[in-house]
Each structure stands twice: as C-alpha cells, then as structure tokens.
Design an enzyme around this catalytic site. Structure first.
Site, short mmCIF file in Angstrom:
data_model
loop_
_atom_site.label_atom_id
_atom_site.label_comp_id
_atom_site.label_asym_id
_atom_site.label_seq_id
_atom_site.Cartn_x
_atom_site.Cartn_y
_atom_site.Cartn_z
N LYS A 153 15.53 -17.10 35.33
CA LYS A 153 14.08 -16.86 35.42
C LYS A 153 13.89 -15.34 35.45
O LYS A 153 14.75 -14.61 35.96
CB LYS A 153 13.50 -17.48 36.70
N LYS A 179 21.94 -22.08 32.56
CA LYS A 179 21.30 -22.59 31.35
C LYS A 179 20.18 -21.66 30.92
O LYS A 179 19.53 -21.02 31.75
CB LYS A 179 20.77 -24.02 31.53
N ASN A 180 19.93 -21.64 29.58
CA ASN A 180 18.69 -21.05 29.09
C ASN A 180 17.54 -21.93 29.59
O ASN A 180 17.72 -23.15 29.73
CB ASN A 180 18.63 -21.10 27.56
N ASP A 181 16.40 -21.34 29.76
CA ASP A 181 15.24 -22.17 30.10
C ASP A 181 14.76 -22.89 28.84
O ASP A 181 15.09 -22.48 27.71
CB ASP A 181 14.13 -21.34 30.74
N GLU A 182 13.94 -23.92 29.03
CA GLU A 182 13.64 -24.80 27.88
C GLU A 182 12.88 -24.11 26.75
O GLU A 182 12.98 -24.53 25.60
CB GLU A 182 12.90 -26.08 28.35
N HIS A 273 17.35 -31.67 27.50
CA HIS A 273 16.24 -31.26 28.37
C HIS A 273 15.03 -32.08 27.95
O HIS A 273 14.78 -32.26 26.76
CB HIS A 273 15.95 -29.76 28.24
N HIS A 307 18.22 -34.65 32.06
CA HIS A 307 17.47 -34.41 33.31
C HIS A 307 16.92 -35.73 33.83
O HIS A 307 16.32 -36.50 33.06
CB HIS A 307 16.34 -33.40 33.05
N LYS A 315 9.90 -30.15 42.79
CA LYS A 315 8.48 -29.87 42.51
C LYS A 315 7.84 -30.88 41.55
O LYS A 315 6.61 -30.90 41.39
CB LYS A 315 8.34 -28.47 41.93
C1 CAP Z 1 13.18 -25.76 36.73
C2 CAP Z 1 12.89 -25.78 35.24
C3 CAP Z 1 13.20 -27.12 34.60
C4 CAP Z 1 12.40 -28.28 35.11
C5 CAP Z 1 12.75 -29.52 34.33
C6 CAP Z 1 11.44 -25.39 34.96
O1 CAP Z 1 12.91 -24.47 37.21
O2 CAP Z 1 13.71 -24.84 34.59
O3 CAP Z 1 12.93 -26.96 33.21
O4 CAP Z 1 12.70 -28.49 36.42
O5 CAP Z 1 12.26 -30.60 35.06
O6 CAP Z 1 11.29 -24.71 33.92
O7 CAP Z 1 10.59 -25.78 35.73
P1 CAP Z 1 12.83 -24.28 38.80
P2 CAP Z 1 13.06 -31.98 35.01
O8 CAP Z 1 14.21 -24.56 39.35
O9 CAP Z 1 12.43 -22.83 38.98
O10 CAP Z 1 11.83 -25.25 39.31
O11 CAP Z 1 14.44 -31.62 35.41
O12 CAP Z 1 12.34 -32.84 35.99
O13 CAP Z 1 12.97 -32.47 33.61
MG MG Z 2 12.91 -24.97 32.71
#
Ligand code: CAP
Ligand code: MG
Ligand code: MG
Length: 469
Positions: A153, A179-182, A273, A307, A315
C-alpha cells in the site's frame, strides 16, 4: 409454466450425469415459484420464454430439470445434463448457462445460485489446481505457519523503486509473501517490467539479509491475453522459479483469463483475486451467486489460491460461516456446501482408498491446527484420484492483533494471509508491521496471550497499542 422442464421428484438426476444447482428464487409478483423455476431452467439450458416447434427429441433430452421446489425457503434445485457444457473444461461456459441470462429475466425478482454439485465423472474434464500451497511451502520450507503476507500500500502510486523498498522492508521483517494490489498493472508511474526488475533486486537483497526464501505475487491481469502472457513471461525471465505467483483479477479479467494462465503455466501458483465479487455474492443482493459457488468454480478452474474472506474478523462484509465453509470447500476432498456434499474426486465416493484419504486429510488438518505444524498429506500416489486443493487467501482489514482471533475461527493453518493497511500503518513502519505479524503468530503457536508475548516483543506491543484503539 414450461412443463418440459418440470421433473419434481426425479431421482435419475443423482445418477452422475447431472450438475446440480440450488437457486434461491423470488418470483416476479403474480407468478408462482414452480412456474418461474421452470422459466429459469428453460433459459439456463435449452429454452426461451416460448415453447419452440423446432425442438427435437434429442434437444428435449438436454432440458434442465427442476427436481425439487421448497415453497417455504424459496430454494429450487435444478439438474443440468453436464454434456450440455462446452467440451474441454470451460468454466466460462458453465457460468454463462448457470449465472447468465437468468439474472436479467423479468420473471424473477430474485435469483441467487447458492450451491453447485459436480458429478464426479465431470470433474476429470476440468483442470483443477496444479501448483498448490504445498509446493509453495516446499519452496519456502515453511511447514509450521500459515504463509504470512502483505499487499503493498498505497494500492498504486509508488515508483518501482519505492514499491520494491516496501517489499524489502516487509521481507526483512520476516514476512514470507508480498502481492501486488488488485489494480496494479502497467501504469505510467510504475511500468510493469521496471516494477518486476526492482522487486527481483529487492528480493535478492532480502533473501541475502534473512537467509530465507521469499515470494512475490505479480498481478498479470491485462487488456488482452497477449499482453497478459507477455507480463507472465517477463516475470519468468526475471525471477527465480518458485519465487513468484501470478495474480489474476478473476472477476474483471474473467474466467478465460484464469484458465489461460492455469493452462499456460501449470507449475506456477495461480492467485485468484476476486475484486468485484461483492456485486454477485453479498447476501443482501437477491441476484447473483454465493461465495461458496465462486470458491468451487475457482477450484474447478485451477486456482492455486482464492480469496475466501476473513470470517467476519476483517473489513469486508460477509457471514463468518460462509467464509469458513468456503475455505474448506477449497481445501478438502470431501466438502459440505450449503446444499450439496461434494467429493472432489474423479471416482465414486464409495471407493475405500478415497475414504481412507479423506480420513487422513481430516486428521492432518485437525492435528496440524492443534500442533501448529502442517504435515503434508502425501497424495502423490493419489493425485489421479482427487482435484487438488485450492488454498484460502485471507485478506481485508486484518492486522497482526486480529490474527489469533481469525486462526481460532478458521481452525487450520493451511492458508495465505495478506495484510495491507494492517502492516504498513504500523507506527514504526512496514518492517515493524511484518515483525508484529510474525510475533502475533508465534504467540498463538505457543498458546501465549498477545499482551503477555508483547512484553518481550516491542513491535507487537506497539501494534496492540495502535490497533487496539
Ligand atoms: C486488502 C485488499 C484486498 C481485499 C480483498 C484491499 O487490503 O488488498 O484486495 O481485502 O478482499 O485492496 O482491500 P487491506 P477479499 O489489508 O489494507 O484491507 O480478500 O475479501 O476478496
Ligand atoms: Mg487489494
Ligand atoms: Mg528502507
């Protein structure tokens, strides 16, 4: 009412030639549940809204069959001859049938696909996972812990060097997996190949410093498959075998993208993801499909990990039991869905060797949790027998202080967790955030309450102070 699709009480649907589906249906006003159920069966198999003269005896045979209707719960069970699906193990095609036009029909006010049963003869036509969390554990030599990871992040906006530095800090803090973020892709402020180069260099430094192996999951989702595969190939060119996973945004890139990566790179961890799944799965949404269905389809498609949610600890919305059920739908050979018991086996469920494998699996899952050491179940001789496991990837609002609570809910250590905000917001920064996760896990493993363990571990202490607020 389309009577050609009504087969109430038809037992032949259990003869292994049918995929079974449980839908919750809310009929449009003035329509009966049975009536609309046959419309859903028609539209999701051979029919339309009108009986067509062009149907043949053979085509009528392919009609989906409404075989059970529960007026109290609104749950309807429909059987689909599984030969109606595209040959060659195509998930996209199943979803087009079962979660396609029916969501748009004016006959329904609600239509939610809650569970699916695959006949065991059908399973051998689908890929299923190839590279699993066991292979990742082998690479990491990590058997006594979940795979503890992070998402970098801010989600996007760091330059490749800045991004890689955060990776380094997490890995040096003891974290295993980044991981890279989505949404991370090939943005002009962080060109994909430059990001890979920087991660590769940071990983080498971190492995030098810690003398332990690390993993990075690269988001290879792209506008087209050529670009996606080019990204995959660049990662393969740059990174050591085993040190990386391919992340695909399965909902937005689509099932064919997931299956393309699975088929092109069977020896690489395929990270599914599910960003966007909430539009289908949230329980207040009467139209769509459940997390359990999504998880089963991801396993059938061959995701190494998907996931599955934080069981109410993090959250994201979602009932705790749904996330826990989904985690076990991914992991086990005999799985209990909301409506169907599913054997993830290519052979009949009364096979004594399979029953023995299932018993061993349950014992190992249970003991590994109790002893906090994951013993690999040697299914190498059985690999022909079962669809391999998909590992739960647990993310979303978690932080080190919440890890023990989650572990006590999920009751297995066979998963990957990725904490983003929960690591990078640590008062002493990313490296301390990583140390706090490791310390929180070690405390749980030794059955020591966090605040006790924190007395000797400052990063955990400040995590408790910060996140406890
Ligand atoms: C979590 C996260 C994940 C989501 C995916 C986000 O970040 O990277 O993509 O949690 O949800 O972008 O929110 P945080 P799920 O750790 O900062 O919350 O696993 O329920 O599909
Ligand atoms: Mg994410
Ligand atoms: Mg630094």
């Amino acid at each position: 009412m389309q009577k050609e699709y009504l087969f109430l009480g038809d037992e032949s649907v259990h003869n292994d030639n049918y995929l079974l589906a449980a839908y919750h249906i809310i009929p449009a006003s003035g329509r009966s549940l049975v009536d609309v159920a046959t419309e859903v069966a028609a539209e999701s198999s051979t029919g339309s809204n009108l009986k067509v003269a062009s149907a043949t005896n053979y085509s009528l045979n392919l009609n989906a069959r409404v075989y059970d209707v529960n007026e109290q719960t609104g749950v309807v069970k429909i059987a689909f001859p599984w030969i109606i699906f595209d040959q060659g193990g195509n998930i996209q095609n199943i979803m087009t049938f079962l979660a396609g036009n029916i969501f748009g029909m004016s006959d329904i006010k609600g239509c939610k696909l809650l569970d699916i049963y695959f006949p065991t003869t059908m399973l051998s036509h689908y890929d299923g996972p190839s590279y699993t969390i066991d292979d990742m554990r082998e690479y990491l030599q990590l058997w006594d812990s979940p795979i503890l990871g992070t998402i970098i992040k801010p989600k996007i906006g760091l330059s490749p060097t800045e991004y890689a530095e955060v990776c380094f800090d997490f890995w040096v803090g003891g974290g295993h997996f980044v991981k890279n973020d989505e949404p991370q892709a090939n943005q002009y402020f962080s060109p994909f190949e430059k990001m890979v180069d920087a991660v590769s260099e940071a990983m080498q430094r971190a492995e030098q410093t810690t003398q332990s192996r690390k993993i990075h999951s690269f988001n290879v989702s792209a506008a087209d498959y050529d670009t996606m595969l080019k990204r995959c190939d660049y990662v393969i060119y740059k990174m050591n075998p085993g040190s990386f996973a391919f992340l695909v945004d399965g909902m937005t890139a689509g099932w064919s993208a997931v299956q393309t990566v699975r088929r092109k790179y069977p020896d690489i961890f395929l990270h599914f993801h599910r960003a966007g799944h909430g539009a289908y799965t949230r329980e207040e949404n009467p139209i769509g499909y459940s997390v359990e269905v999504l998880t089963k389809m991801a396993r059938l498609a061959g995701a190494s990990g998907v996931h599955t949610g934080t069981a109410g600890v993090g959250k994201m919305a979602g009932r705790s039991e749904v996330d826990i059920t989904s985690a076990y739908l991914a992991l086990k050979t005999k799985t209990e869905g909301p409506y169907f018991t599913q054997y993830w086996s290519h052979i009949q469920k009364d096979d004594s060797d399979l029953i023995d494998l299932i018993k061993r699996e349950d014992i190992v899952l249970h003991d590994s949790f109790k002893q906090r050491v994951w013993q690999k179940i040697d299914t190498s001789t059985d690999s022909w027998r079962v669809v391999k496991k998909t590992c739960p990837i647990v993310s979303g609002g978690l932080n080190p202080v919440l890890l023990p609570e989650f572990l006590e809910k999920i009751k297995t250590i066979d998963f990957i967790t990725t904490m983003g905000g929960g690591v990078h917001s640590h008062p002493q920064g990313t490296e301390a955030g990583a140390r706090a996760i490791i310390q929180a896990y070690d405390a749980w493993k030794q059955n020591v309450p966090l605040h006790e363990y924190a007395k000797e571990h400052k990063e955990l202490a400040s995590a408790i102070e910060f996140f406890g607020k």
